[in-house]
Every structure is written in C-alpha cells, then in structure tokens.
Motif scaffolding. Sequence first.
Motif, mmCIF file in Angstrom:
data_model
loop_
_atom_site.group_PDB
_atom_site.id
_atom_site.type_symbol
_atom_site.label_atom_id
_atom_site.label_comp_id
_atom_site.label_asym_id
_atom_site.label_seq_id
_atom_site.Cartn_x
_atom_site.Cartn_y
_atom_site.Cartn_z
ATOM 1 N N GLU A 33 0.833 -1.221 0.000
ATOM 2 C CA GLU A 33 0.000 0.000 0.000
ATOM 3 C C GLU A 33 0.863 1.265 0.000
ATOM 4 O OE1 GLU A 33 -2.858 0.590 3.275
ATOM 5 O OE2 GLU A 33 -3.462 -1.479 2.809
ATOM 6 N N LEU A 34 1.884 1.266 0.840
ATOM 7 C CA LEU A 34 2.752 2.450 0.943
ATOM 8 C C LEU A 34 3.519 2.670 -0.354
ATOM 9 C CD1 LEU A 34 4.059 1.817 4.567
ATOM 10 C CD2 LEU A 34 2.728 3.802 3.842
ATOM 11 N N ASP A 35 4.051 1.595 -0.915
ATOM 12 C CA ASP A 35 4.802 1.717 -2.170
ATOM 13 C C ASP A 35 3.903 2.230 -3.297
ATOM 14 O OD1 ASP A 35 7.176 0.976 -1.032
ATOM 15 O OD2 ASP A 35 7.099 -1.120 -1.706
ATOM 16 N N ALA A 36 2.638 1.810 -3.253
ATOM 17 C CA ALA A 36 1.716 2.195 -4.332
ATOM 18 C C ALA A 36 1.447 3.706 -4.326
ATOM 19 C CB ALA A 36 0.403 1.428 -4.198
ATOM 20 N N THR A 37 1.689 4.361 -3.199
ATOM 21 C CA THR A 37 1.443 5.823 -3.159
ATOM 22 C C THR A 37 2.479 6.573 -4.006
ATOM 23 O OG1 THR A 37 2.895 6.182 -1.239
ATOM 24 C CG2 THR A 37 0.567 5.699 -0.772
ATOM 25 N N GLY A 38 3.621 5.927 -4.256
ATOM 26 C CA GLY A 38 4.680 6.590 -5.019
ATOM 27 C C GLY A 38 5.418 7.645 -4.194
ATOM 28 N N GLU A 39 5.039 7.791 -2.917
ATOM 29 C CA GLU A 39 5.666 8.791 -2.024
ATOM 30 C C GLU A 39 6.916 8.194 -1.379
ATOM 31 O OE1 GLU A 39 4.496 11.915 -1.151
ATOM 32 O OE2 GLU A 39 3.055 11.641 -2.791
ATOM 33 N N PRO A 40 7.902 9.031 -1.034
ATOM 34 C CA PRO A 40 9.058 8.518 -0.282
ATOM 35 C C PRO A 40 8.677 8.346 1.193
ATOM 36 C CG PRO A 40 9.348 10.845 -0.752
ATOM 37 C CD PRO A 40 8.014 10.469 -1.316
ATOM 38 N N TRP A 41 7.752 7.402 1.463
ATOM 39 C CA TRP A 41 7.114 7.281 2.784
ATOM 40 C C TRP A 41 8.090 6.977 3.912
ATOM 41 C CZ3 TRP A 41 7.716 2.404 4.892
ATOM 42 C CH2 TRP A 41 7.999 1.370 3.999
ATOM 43 N N ARG A 42 9.254 6.431 3.584
ATOM 44 C CA ARG A 42 10.198 6.089 4.663
ATOM 45 C C ARG A 42 10.885 7.310 5.263
ATOM 46 N NH1 ARG A 42 13.382 0.757 3.210
ATOM 47 N NH2 ARG A 42 11.919 -0.303 1.860
ATOM 48 N N THR A 43 10.895 8.418 4.534
ATOM 49 C CA THR A 43 11.784 9.516 4.948
ATOM 50 C C THR A 43 11.121 10.881 5.161
ATOM 51 O OG1 THR A 43 12.299 9.932 2.613
ATOM 52 C CG2 THR A 43 13.822 8.507 3.828
ATOM 53 N N THR A 44 9.806 10.988 4.953
ATOM 54 C CA THR A 44 9.203 12.327 5.040
ATOM 55 C C THR A 44 8.812 12.725 6.463
ATOM 56 O OG1 THR A 44 7.022 11.384 4.661
ATOM 57 C CG2 THR A 44 8.204 12.233 2.716
ATOM 58 N N GLY A 45 8.787 11.777 7.388
ATOM 59 C CA GLY A 45 8.367 12.083 8.767
ATOM 60 C C GLY A 45 6.851 12.119 8.908
ATOM 61 N N ALA A 46 6.126 11.799 7.833
ATOM 62 C CA ALA A 46 4.658 11.847 7.901
ATOM 63 C C ALA A 46 4.068 10.550 8.456
ATOM 64 C CB ALA A 46 4.088 12.112 6.508
ATOM 65 N N HIS A 47 4.870 9.501 8.481
ATOM 66 C CA HIS A 47 4.383 8.206 8.980
ATOM 67 C C HIS A 47 5.064 7.875 10.307
ATOM 68 C CE1 HIS A 47 3.560 8.068 4.654
ATOM 69 N NE2 HIS A 47 2.545 7.277 4.969
ATOM 70 N N ALA A 48 4.352 7.085 11.087
ATOM 71 C CA ALA A 48 4.888 6.794 12.422
ATOM 72 C C ALA A 48 4.818 5.301 12.732
ATOM 73 C CB ALA A 48 4.110 7.574 13.460
ATOM 74 N N LEU A 49 5.488 4.958 13.811
ATOM 75 C CA LEU A 49 5.669 3.551 14.157
ATOM 76 C C LEU A 49 5.620 3.386 15.677
ATOM 77 C CD1 LEU A 49 6.737 0.793 12.949
ATOM 78 C CD2 LEU A 49 9.032 1.664 13.381
ATOM 79 N N ILE A 50 4.775 2.452 16.125
ATOM 80 C CA ILE A 50 4.822 2.030 17.532
ATOM 81 C C ILE A 50 5.089 0.533 17.467
ATOM 82 C CG2 ILE A 50 3.545 1.751 19.695
ATOM 83 C CD1 ILE A 50 2.009 4.265 19.089
ATOM 84 N N GLN A 51 6.310 0.140 17.774
ATOM 85 C CA GLN A 51 6.737 -1.241 17.532
ATOM 86 C C GLN A 51 7.257 -1.844 18.844
ATOM 87 O OE1 GLN A 51 9.647 -1.382 14.325
ATOM 88 N NE2 GLN A 51 8.612 -3.140 13.427
ATOM 89 N N HIS A 52 6.736 -3.014 19.168
ATOM 90 C CA HIS A 52 7.046 -3.610 20.476
ATOM 91 C C HIS A 52 7.594 -5.023 20.293
ATOM 92 C CE1 HIS A 52 5.314 -5.635 24.285
ATOM 93 N NE2 HIS A 52 6.425 -4.998 24.622
ATOM 94 N N ARG A 53 8.652 -5.303 21.061
ATOM 95 C CA ARG A 53 9.148 -6.696 21.142
ATOM 96 C C ARG A 53 9.219 -7.047 22.627
ATOM 97 N NH1 ARG A 53 13.211 -8.431 23.755
ATOM 98 N NH2 ARG A 53 14.918 -7.417 22.671
ATOM 99 N N PRO A 54 8.332 -7.962 23.070
ATOM 100 C CA PRO A 54 8.289 -8.267 24.498
ATOM 101 C C PRO A 54 9.547 -8.960 24.999
ATOM 102 C CG PRO A 54 6.579 -9.496 23.293
ATOM 103 C CD PRO A 54 7.370 -8.736 22.283
#
Length: 345
Positions: free
Chosen positions: A324-345
Amino acid sequence: MDAPEITSSEPGSFPWRVLHERHPAIIKQLRSHTDLTLDQHTALVSLGAEFTSGAWDPSPFLRAENYFYRRILAITRWSEHHRDPFGFLKQGELTDPGLPHFLDTMPHELPDLLAAAVWGNRSDLSFRLQSGASDAATGFVRDDRSEVLGFLSIGTPTVAYFADNAGRELIADLFLIDSLLESGLAGVVDLHVKPFPYFVSDVIAADLTATVDRLAAEPGRPAELAARLVRARHDGRLNLRRDAFQAAPMSFNQMPPEFEAQIADAGITILKGDLHYRRLVGDRLYPPTTSFAELTEYFPTPVLVLRTLKSEVITGLAPSTVAELDATGEPWRTTGAHALIQHRP
Ligand SMILES: O=P(O)(O)OC[C@@]1(O)O[C@H](CO)[C@@H](O)[C@@H]1O
C-alpha cells in the motif's frame, strides 16, 4: 541478517541529501546565529566543503553523521565552555508563543500520551532543515499499542527511556513519563540523554532542567507536572543517565558491558526517534518485512519504539502495508509523515 549498510554513495538519495544539503544548512544556521571567531567560521566552512566534496559519501551513513556533529563540537570548543552550539534553536522552542496552546492539547490517557510522544518526534530540528520534510501526520505503518498497553499494565519496576529531541518532543515525553510513574505502571524511570549536543536538537542534561523550569512557569497542569517531576528526581524515581555510548556511531548490538549493565534491569526500554531505531536494528537497507523480533533479540530488555519515519531503515511491516505504501509513489520512509509504535516483548 546481511542487508547492505547504508552509505551516501547514491547522488540524490536520502543519505546523500543529508550530507550534501542538510549539513551545509546546519553550518549556515550556526554561522549566522552563533558568536564565532574568524578561525571558527573558517573551520565550519571547510567542514561543510568536506561533506559537499563527496569525501564522506562511501562511508557508513551513521559514522559520517557522527563525525559531522563531533567536529562541530570541537570547532565550537564544547569541552572548554560547555556552551551548546545549538542552544539558540532549543531556546526558541521553549520561548515559542505557541507553546501554551501545545501544552493545552496534551492528552491525559496513556494510549494518547504514547501517540503524542510519537508525533512529538517530528519536531526534530535537524530534520526540519531538509527539503522533503512533511508537516502532515499521516498515520501509523505499524501500531503495537494495544499489545504494549497489555504488557505495561502488569507494572514494571524500572523503565529505561531513551529520549530523543528537546522542545516539544521532550515535553510530550515528560507527560508520558509522569503518567507511567503516577499510575504506578513504572516504579522508576531512567531517562537516558546524550552526553553532549548531537544531531542539533537531541536532549542533553541542561535541556531537561530548562524544560522543567519552563513547565513550572506555566500555571495549571504544566506547573503541576513540573512539581511532580522535581519530586520524582529527588525521590530517585526519575534518574538521569548520560553515557558516552548514547552518542557513538555504533549499533546497540555493539554496546559495551558498562552500558548494558545500566539497562539490564529494566523491564522495558522505550526508544524514541529515528536514530535510536537505526542503532537498534542496524543502519541497513532491510526488506521492510524483515522480522523486527529477530533483529532485536540481542537487546537485553523488551523494547518499545516510538518513532516517526525519517530515514530508510524499516522492519517488521506486513507485506500488505508495504504494498500500500509503495503504491502511493511517495518517499514514505523519509518524510516524517508516517509513524511507528513497535514492540518486542
Ligand atoms: O533521531 P531523530 O531525531 O528522530 O532523527 C534524526 C534524523 O533527523 O537524522 C537522521 C539523518 O540525519 C535521520 O535518521 C533522521 O531523520
């Protein structure tokens, strides 16, 4: 996992633009706002030229950036005066007339405080100097919040909290830390800050003091928060840690035993921001579906990442999310517009 290490070799790529555009912009700002001698101006100009010449392009990106900030400290003689060369920018955050409104909008509930701490990560001042930085807050590429809230609800004697940027991000962090302490979900929070100015706006000890003082001057909820934080500092429930390894050009899997000993007792380590993520999983071009759990298995405690995406490193995404992200054609990894809450117990 043997993914290629990130360098700045490809002209026009994100890391190339950091060295060739962001670094000169940082130097320009420093030269126009800081009281410098002629020799210091000259040294800063030649530091900029060193980066735009391409000399650092083939080096690991993390090492090149680390060197840049170390050289700024040497040129501005940090070790002699302990004057933060980026202090004028950090000060601007605390005197911003919009700050009282920002404080009014701070949420009360833990899930929302977690989100506020994540989005606060967009206020990274080095990032704001680069073209392509987005003001939009698009959404989460992965949100492990319900899982981590379950984990935290059991209670944790000690939380290790790796702070990132001063200003609004640190303020959001302090609201979150206070909530963890006041609710009893955390017995103690060890707040890890940088040992010296780094990546423009990274928190150093003096920033914590200035921020708590600023909160104390704002009547109502901010001043009450400041009073509780001061109490927690005195009671040993909020401790400040500033280890040299926090500003090392190395991944956390190379942490020395003395640093490991500081976090080994934590029930969870909360890592804020992009740079901590790069150091946690390794500054490499992984396929984005690479297992985050496997990559972070070495880390001595459970981990929680609260980050906006401002560099190419990303792991642990579902294939459908990546498509989905790649299909936007946007540089989604680097614009700061996307966020991540990632947990490893
Ligand atoms: O760690 P932070 O403050 O979230 O981000 C640091 C950062 O701005 O600097 C690097 C490039 O210079 C990128 O990893 C990232 O965009």
